[in-house]
Design a protein around this motif. Structure first.
Motif, short mmCIF file in Angstrom:
data_model
loop_
_atom_site.label_atom_id
_atom_site.label_comp_id
_atom_site.label_asym_id
_atom_site.label_seq_id
_atom_site.Cartn_x
_atom_site.Cartn_y
_atom_site.Cartn_z
N PHE A 135 -15.41 76.69 45.57
CA PHE A 135 -14.17 77.38 45.93
C PHE A 135 -14.22 78.82 45.41
N SER A 173 -6.91 75.21 46.62
CA SER A 173 -7.92 75.12 45.57
C SER A 173 -8.10 73.66 45.15
N THR A 188 -5.39 81.95 50.38
CA THR A 188 -6.82 81.98 50.04
C THR A 188 -7.68 82.61 51.14
N ASP A 234 -11.21 76.62 39.28
CA ASP A 234 -12.29 75.87 39.92
C ASP A 234 -13.19 75.28 38.84
#
Length: 262
Positions: free
Chosen positions: A168, A251, A138, A162
């Protein structure tokens, strides 16, 4: 598990989360909404039928590689999957031999770092540990690795998930925008409004994307998605800043039942 309602259809589920759907009799059938959106992106990247060199980070049951092998014969494809026993299971139940698809077992980022630069037309990051994207996939450092693997005009696409308040997603959009001058986000309007948890597709390229052609395909889906770019994307990002390795986090966990079969 076989799909009793569709001959040739198979569903792969890991840890109670649907991961892949494959139709062996018709590989162009993309059951999951986010997979159809990836298919639309691949469709507009090059003229119809032209082979693509595609790198898939996260293999699952190889839904998108099978799609490309059918719609773009001669494509060179590599899928990197961390779960060795899963690769063996898919090879046994849903074999892909003869389709020009190579599968490597290993960590997506480590494998990406070892590849020759500028050698792919499409890099897809679709890696989940259970129902969450691992933290090390990420960060801006990871996205830079993906950018380095692309040829000029190639596209990077990351499948993420998300829900409200989309913190996020905003941070990930900021991260991709920090690397690619041309970036857009694709999601259902209900997800963008924070009304439900769901998949978002982030797309980046060093050259202008065919957003009009992609948006038309997205709008024609049974569950239409919206393409967000330019000022609208800047508003979504807001004050979010690119994520570095030092601060990267997985996440957010989905609420129970968020990923029922789409």
């Amino acid at each position: 598990m076989p799909d009793l309602d569709r001959e040739g259809g198979w569903l792969l589920t890991l840890d109670d989360t649907p991961q892949s759907y494959v139709d062996l009799s018709d590989p162009t059938h993309l059951e999951f909404e986010y997979t159809r959106r990836l298919g639309h992106l691949a469709d507009v990247l090059a003229p119809e039928g032209e082979p693509l060199d595609a790198l898939h980070l996260g293999g699952g049951a190889l839904t998108l590689p099978r799609y490309l092998a059918t719609t773009r014969p001669g494509s060179r494809q590599l899928a990197v999957e961390a779960d060795g026993p899963l690769v063996e299971l898919v090879a046994e139940v849903l074999p892909w031999t003869g389709q020009g698809i190579e599968v490597a077992v290993g960590d997506a980022r480590e494998h990406l770092a070892q590849l020759a630069p500028g050698s792919w037309d499409l890099v897809v990051a679709d890696v989940f540990q259970g129902s969450r994207t691992p933290a090390h996939l990420t960060s801006v450092e990871f996205v830079r690795l993906a950018a380095g693997a692309l040829r000029p005009g190639g596209a990077y696409a990351a499948n993420l998930a998300d829900g409200a308040p989309l913190a996020f997603a905003a941070a990930q959009a900021a991260t991709v925008r920090a690397v690619f001058p041309h970036t857009c986000l694709v999601a259902e309007p209900s997800v963008l409004r924070g009304r439900r948890f769901g998949n978002l597709l982030l797309i980046g390229s060093d050259q202008p994307l065919r957003v009009d052609a992609l948006a038309r395909r997205l709008a024609a889906d049974p569950f239409p998605a919206r393409l967000v770019e330019g000022p609208d994307l800047r508003r979504l990002v807001g004050t979010a800043t690119p994520v570095t390795d030092a601060e990267a986090r997985p996440s957010p966990p989905p609420p129970k039942g968020a990923f029922s079969i789409e």
